[in-house]
Design a protein around this motif. Structure first.
Motif, PDB file in Angstrom:
ATOM      1  N   PRO A   1       3.888 -15.982  15.858  1.00  0.00           N
ATOM      2  CA  PRO A   1       4.172 -17.426  15.816  1.00  0.00           C
ATOM      3  C   PRO A   1       2.997 -18.201  15.228  1.00  0.00           C
ATOM      4  O   PRO A   1       1.833 -17.841  15.425  1.00  0.00           O
ATOM      5  N   VAL A   2       3.325 -19.264  14.513  1.00  0.00           N
ATOM      6  CA  VAL A   2       2.302 -20.119  13.922  1.00  0.00           C
ATOM      7  C   VAL A   2       1.787 -21.057  15.001  1.00  0.00           C
ATOM      8  O   VAL A   2       2.560 -21.720  15.686  1.00  0.00           O
TER       9      VAL A   2
ATOM     10  N   SER B   1       5.149 -19.022   6.149  1.00  0.00           N
ATOM     11  CA  SER B   1       6.272 -19.934   5.938  1.00  0.00           C
ATOM     12  C   SER B   1       7.098 -19.961   7.201  1.00  0.00           C
ATOM     13  O   SER B   1       7.360 -18.925   7.812  1.00  0.00           O
ATOM     14  N   ILE B   2       7.531 -21.124   7.581  1.00  0.00           N
ATOM     15  CA  ILE B   2       8.409 -21.261   8.746  1.00  0.00           C
ATOM     16  C   ILE B   2       9.826 -21.436   8.213  1.00  0.00           C
ATOM     17  O   ILE B   2      10.097 -22.324   7.421  1.00  0.00           O
ATOM     18  N   MET B   3      10.708 -20.540   8.633  1.00  0.00           N
ATOM     19  CA  MET B   3      12.088 -20.610   8.179  1.00  0.00           C
ATOM     20  C   MET B   3      12.973 -20.952   9.362  1.00  0.00           C
ATOM     21  O   MET B   3      12.842 -20.392  10.439  1.00  0.00           O
TER      22      MET B   3
ATOM     23  N   GLU C   1       2.056  -7.359   9.726  1.00  0.00           N
ATOM     24  CA  GLU C   1       2.394  -7.737  11.107  1.00  0.00           C
ATOM     25  C   GLU C   1       1.669  -9.018  11.522  1.00  0.00           C
ATOM     26  O   GLU C   1       2.137  -9.747  12.385  1.00  0.00           O
ATOM     27  N   ASN C   2       0.549  -9.317  10.889  1.00  0.00           N
ATOM     28  CA  ASN C   2      -0.167 -10.558  11.207  1.00  0.00           C
ATOM     29  C   ASN C   2       0.613 -11.783  10.759  1.00  0.00           C
ATOM     30  O   ASN C   2       0.356 -12.887  11.231  1.00  0.00           O
ATOM     31  N   LEU C   3       1.532 -11.603   9.837  1.00  0.00           N
ATOM     32  CA  LEU C   3       2.294 -12.737   9.314  1.00  0.00           C
ATOM     33  C   LEU C   3       3.569 -13.017  10.110  1.00  0.00           C
ATOM     34  O   LEU C   3       4.262 -13.982   9.834  1.00  0.00           O
TER      35      LEU C   3
END
Length: 84
Positions: free
Chosen positions: A21-22, A81-83, A16-18
């Protein structure tokens, strides 16, 4: 679903930490690596060797068909990773 069609996915502890939002960092700077590549490689090789010995030491009648292991990465080196 047949065995060859089954898709195995990793189990992520605290995954869940991943999904949060970045948030961009406030700066860069020099990265302080906890160990050199050579040290890390030698450490992982030794741990895999120890793991294999431990698995092989399990009596055949008590050994399961599959063995599941946990791999932990240094928390500073988890990348999101931002998709689009």
């Amino acid at each position: 679903m047949s065995d060859d069609q089954q898709r195995l996915l990793p189990i992520l502890g605290y995954g869940e930490n991943l999904i949060e939002p970045v948030r961009p960092g406030s700066g860069g700077g020099e990265v302080a690596y906890p160990r050199t590549y050579t040290e890390a490689r030698d450490r992982v090789k030794q741990q895999v060797s120890n793991l294999r010995r431990a698995i092989n030491a399990i009596p055949e009648e008590k050994r399961l068909d599959e063995v599941v292991v946990t791999v932990r990465l240094h928390h500073k080196f988890l990348a999101k990773s931002i998709m689009d």
